[in-house]
Write a protein that holds these residues in place. Structure first.
Motif, PDB file in Angstrom:
ATOM      1  N   TYR A 130      46.586  -1.035 -18.071  1.00 10.57           N
ATOM      2  CA  TYR A 130      46.713  -2.391 -18.597  1.00 10.57           C
ATOM      3  C   TYR A 130      45.428  -3.181 -18.336  1.00 10.57           C
ATOM      4  N   ASP A 131      44.798  -2.931 -17.205  1.00  7.57           N
ATOM      5  CA  ASP A 131      43.535  -3.604 -16.903  1.00  7.57           C
ATOM      6  C   ASP A 131      42.442  -3.170 -17.883  1.00  7.57           C
ATOM      7  N   ARG A 132      42.486  -1.900 -18.283  1.00  6.67           N
ATOM      8  CA  ARG A 132      41.526  -1.430 -19.294  1.00  6.67           C
ATOM      9  C   ARG A 132      41.739  -2.172 -20.606  1.00  6.67           C
ATOM     10  N   LYS A 133      42.989  -2.430 -20.924  1.00  2.00           N
ATOM     11  CA  LYS A 133      43.307  -3.163 -22.155  1.00  2.00           C
ATOM     12  C   LYS A 133      42.813  -4.600 -22.070  1.00  2.00           C
ATOM     13  N   VAL A 134      43.027  -5.250 -20.931  1.00  2.09           N
ATOM     14  CA  VAL A 134      42.573  -6.630 -20.751  1.00  2.09           C
ATOM     15  C   VAL A 134      41.045  -6.688 -20.768  1.00  2.09           C
ATOM     16  N   TRP A 135      40.408  -5.769 -20.051  1.00  4.54           N
ATOM     17  CA  TRP A 135      38.947  -5.759 -20.033  1.00  4.54           C
ATOM     18  C   TRP A 135      38.377  -5.466 -21.418  1.00  4.54           C
ATOM     19  N   GLY A 136      39.002  -4.521 -22.140  1.00  8.48           N
ATOM     20  CA  GLY A 136      38.563  -4.220 -23.501  1.00  8.48           C
ATOM     21  C   GLY A 136      38.679  -5.430 -24.416  1.00  8.48           C
ATOM     22  N   THR A 137      39.701  -6.256 -24.181  1.00  8.74           N
ATOM     23  CA  THR A 137      39.861  -7.486 -24.968  1.00  8.74           C
ATOM     24  C   THR A 137      38.760  -8.479 -24.639  1.00  8.74           C
ATOM     25  N   CYS A 138      38.413  -8.596 -23.358  1.00 12.29           N
ATOM     26  CA  CYS A 138      37.303  -9.476 -22.962  1.00 12.29           C
ATOM     27  C   CYS A 138      36.007  -9.030 -23.633  1.00 12.29           C
ATOM     28  N   VAL A 139      35.749  -7.727 -23.634  1.00 12.99           N
ATOM     29  CA  VAL A 139      34.538  -7.182 -24.247  1.00 12.99           C
ATOM     30  C   VAL A 139      34.507  -7.488 -25.739  1.00 12.99           C
ATOM     31  N   GLU A 140      35.680  -7.463 -26.374  1.00 15.60           N
ATOM     32  CA  GLU A 140      35.742  -7.720 -27.818  1.00 15.60           C
ATOM     33  C   GLU A 140      35.239  -9.114 -28.165  1.00 15.60           C
ATOM     34  N   PHE A 141      35.384 -10.072 -27.259  1.00 12.68           N
ATOM     35  CA  PHE A 141      34.869 -11.422 -27.500  1.00 12.68           C
ATOM     36  C   PHE A 141      33.342 -11.433 -27.585  1.00 12.68           C
ATOM     37  N   TYR A 142      32.702 -10.372 -27.102  1.00  9.47           N
ATOM     38  CA  TYR A 142      31.241 -10.289 -27.094  1.00  9.47           C
ATOM     39  C   TYR A 142      30.711  -9.376 -28.191  1.00  9.47           C
ATOM     40  N   ARG A 143      31.529  -9.102 -29.170  1.00  9.04           N
ATOM     41  CA  ARG A 143      31.109  -8.228 -30.265  1.00  9.04           C
ATOM     42  C   ARG A 143      29.840  -8.742 -30.941  1.00  9.04           C
ATOM     43  N   ASP A 144      29.751 -10.034 -31.169  1.00  7.95           N
ATOM     44  CA  ASP A 144      28.626 -10.598 -31.926  1.00  7.95           C
ATOM     45  C   ASP A 144      27.746 -11.522 -31.099  1.00  7.95           C
ATOM     46  N   LYS A 145      27.860 -11.438 -29.783  1.00  8.71           N
ATOM     47  CA  LYS A 145      27.014 -12.286 -28.947  1.00  8.71           C
ATOM     48  C   LYS A 145      26.566 -11.525 -27.705  1.00  8.71           C
ATOM     49  N   PRO A 146      25.493 -11.980 -27.061  1.00 12.64           N
ATOM     50  CA  PRO A 146      24.961 -11.244 -25.898  1.00 12.64           C
ATOM     51  C   PRO A 146      25.876 -11.336 -24.693  1.00 12.64           C
ATOM     52  N   LEU A 147      25.789 -10.323 -23.843  1.00  6.33           N
ATOM     53  CA  LEU A 147      26.508 -10.335 -22.572  1.00  6.33           C
ATOM     54  C   LEU A 147      25.904 -11.393 -21.660  1.00  6.33           C
ATOM     55  N   THR A 148      26.638 -11.753 -20.619  1.00  5.23           N
ATOM     56  CA  THR A 148      26.210 -12.836 -19.726  1.00  5.23           C
ATOM     57  C   THR A 148      25.382 -12.291 -18.566  1.00  5.23           C
ATOM     58  N   LYS A 149      24.292 -12.951 -18.275  1.00  6.64           N
ATOM     59  CA  LYS A 149      23.476 -12.570 -17.131  1.00  6.64           C
ATOM     60  C   LYS A 149      24.166 -13.016 -15.846  1.00  6.64           C
ATOM     61  N   GLU A 150      24.008 -12.226 -14.792  1.00  7.39           N
ATOM     62  CA  GLU A 150      24.572 -12.580 -13.488  1.00  7.39           C
ATOM     63  C   GLU A 150      24.019 -13.926 -13.040  1.00  7.39           C
ATOM     64  N   GLY A 151      24.903 -14.847 -12.673  1.00 10.36           N
ATOM     65  CA  GLY A 151      24.489 -16.166 -12.221  1.00 10.36           C
ATOM     66  C   GLY A 151      24.381 -17.204 -13.310  1.00 10.36           C
ATOM     67  N   ALA A 152      24.516 -16.805 -14.577  1.00  7.48           N
ATOM     68  CA  ALA A 152      24.431 -17.760 -15.686  1.00  7.48           C
ATOM     69  C   ALA A 152      25.695 -18.611 -15.746  1.00  7.48           C
ATOM     70  N   SER A 153      25.558 -19.800 -16.320  1.00  4.07           N
ATOM     71  CA  SER A 153      26.690 -20.733 -16.371  1.00  4.07           C
ATOM     72  C   SER A 153      27.532 -20.592 -17.634  1.00  4.07           C
ATOM     73  N   GLU A 154      26.982 -19.969 -18.680  1.00  2.00           N
ATOM     74  CA  GLU A 154      27.722 -19.854 -19.932  1.00  2.00           C
ATOM     75  C   GLU A 154      28.994 -19.020 -19.749  1.00  2.00           C
ATOM     76  N   GLN A 155      30.090 -19.519 -20.329  1.00  2.00           N
ATOM     77  CA  GLN A 155      31.364 -18.818 -20.244  1.00  2.00           C
ATOM     78  C   GLN A 155      32.030 -18.754 -21.608  1.00  2.00           C
ATOM     79  N   THR A 156      32.819 -17.723 -21.787  1.00  2.00           N
ATOM     80  CA  THR A 156      33.652 -17.629 -22.982  1.00  2.00           C
ATOM     81  C   THR A 156      35.001 -18.249 -22.659  1.00  2.00           C
ATOM     82  N   GLU A 157      35.494 -19.092 -23.535  1.00  2.00           N
ATOM     83  CA  GLU A 157      36.747 -19.806 -23.266  1.00  2.00           C
ATOM     84  C   GLU A 157      37.781 -19.524 -24.344  1.00  2.00           C
TER      85      GLU A 157
END
Length: 382
Positions: free
Chosen positions: A157-184
């Motif tokens: 189930y955690d793989r499913k949740v994490w895979g869903t989080c990753v899907e939000f980044y399909r068309d945008k860059p991943l977040t750098k460690e320490g950056a303030s930008e968040q997906t909401e």
């Protein structure tokens, strides 16, 4: 040192074609229709070409770096094969709408286990009574994958949740460690993107999963690529305390961190069909595991049980594993991960699973062929 090159889909396709041609030549040599010496010479040459190409692929960086201002078409082309970095921003590989990007290290190991114990502990976790592991612990995986985990144990189930989080980044860059930008988003929208109906139980399951994923850290080495003691997700959320109960409108804020891209180099990730993320337990693990391979081989049940994290007895595992494989042979299963056939060794110690046009090799035990001693496909035997 081997020169690093950009790995293109055409190069990978050619490597596979050459490898298959070499195998065909070897088979033809046994037929004696042409001089075996000539055919074997061709086989050796093609085998060498395939190995040289594979070495070039293995020596490449996980993340392909673009200099200057590349054309969008060039970036998209590179993302068909691996993660890319453009002007400091890291993007995951790109896949079709019905597929999700998942590193092979997560599909060929016990990082996301099949046991139900993880979710059965949700109440303790949400009440703050479940303790994290303090040290990195080894995770059973394929020999060429070295994985360790610190935090909470994870499940399918955690793989499913994490895979869903990753899907939000399909068309945008991943977040750098320490950056303030968040997906909401909110719990209702997240559940919908997961393909689940929103409800109280779903809300709590997602919440518990995000807590686990936010706490976990990984050490993974795969093909020379490293994820060293890093997190793969930062998450925060509203817990419903402001209005007395949990609601679908409660917000989730998260970051999928760019360290994940280190596991998405050439041939290091799989385009996983979204249906697989709807499966549970062994069926989910098996579908993902075999979808991440391009050929089949005999594997011991004992080894598979350790990689799946299945908590039951050996007898129960064998029955459950074969039953799950049977379900994946259904015509309703997407061709990307449908099982065509499988065989079990006569002693019920090993199994081989084939997709599409995979050829099942003979099982070998102490040098003796077992091609003619395959047990019938049934799940009633121990």
């Amino acid at each position: 040192m081997t020169k690093k090159i950009q790995v293109t889909p055409q190069l990978v396709k050619y490597q596979k074609k050459v490898k298959n041609t070499a195998a065909d030549l070897a088979a033809a040599a046994m037929g004696m229709t042409v001089s075996p010496g000539q055919l074997m010479a061709g086989f050796v040459e093609l085998e060498n070409v395939a190995e040289r190409i594979q070495k070039a692929i293995d020596a490449s960086d996980a993340i392909f770096n673009f200099d200057g201002r590349p054309l969008k078409s060039d970036v998209s082309k590179a993302r068909l094969t691996q993660a890319v970095r453009v002007n400091g921003e890291v993007f995951l590989p790109i896949v079709g709408e019905d597929f999700r990007v998942v590193p092979n290290a997560c599909l060929r190991s016990a990082i996301f286990t099949t046991g139900r114990g993880v979710q059965l502990s949700n109440a303790h976790l949400l009440s703050g009574k479940l303790e994290q592991t303090n040290d990195f612990a080894d995770v059973v995986s394929f020999d060429y994958i070295d994985a360790q985990l610190k935090g909470y144990n994870l499940c399918q189930y955690d793989r499913k949740v994490w895979g869903t989080c990753v899907e939000f980044y399909r068309d945008k860059p991943l977040t750098k460690e320490g950056a303030s930008e968040q997906t909401e988003t909110n719990f209702y929208g997240f559940a919908k993107k997961m393909g689940e109906l929103y409800g109280k139980s779903t809300h709590r399951a997602i919440l518990a999963s995000l807590i686990r994923l936010d706490a976990v850290q990984f050490r993974i080495r795969y093909k020379g690529w490293n994820l060293r003691g890093q997190k793969i997700l930062n998450a925060s959320f509203q817990d419903g305390s402001e209005h007395g109960r949990q609601r679908g409108s409660d917000l989730i804020r998260f970051q999928v961190l760019d360290g994940v891209a280190e596991l998405c180099g050439p041939q290091g990730w799989t385009a996983l069909h979204k249906d697989i993320l709807t499966y549970d337990g062994l069926m989910a693990w098996i579908a993902g595991f075999y979808a991440s391979h391009s050929r089949c081989c005999w594997l011991p049940f004992e080894y598979l049980q350790k990689m799946t994290g299945y908590p039951g007895t050996s007898k129960n595992f064998k029955q459950a594993f074969v039953a799950a494989v049977e379900k994946l042979t259904s015509a309703s299963v997407d061709p990307s991960h449908r099982i065509r056939e499988y065989d079990i060794s006569a002693d019920w110690k090993k199994i081989v699973v084939a997709r599409k046009n995979w050829k099942i090799p003979r099982a070998v035990d102490n040098g003796a062929d077992e091609e003619d001693t395959i047990a019938p496909r049934q799940i009633s035997k121990p």
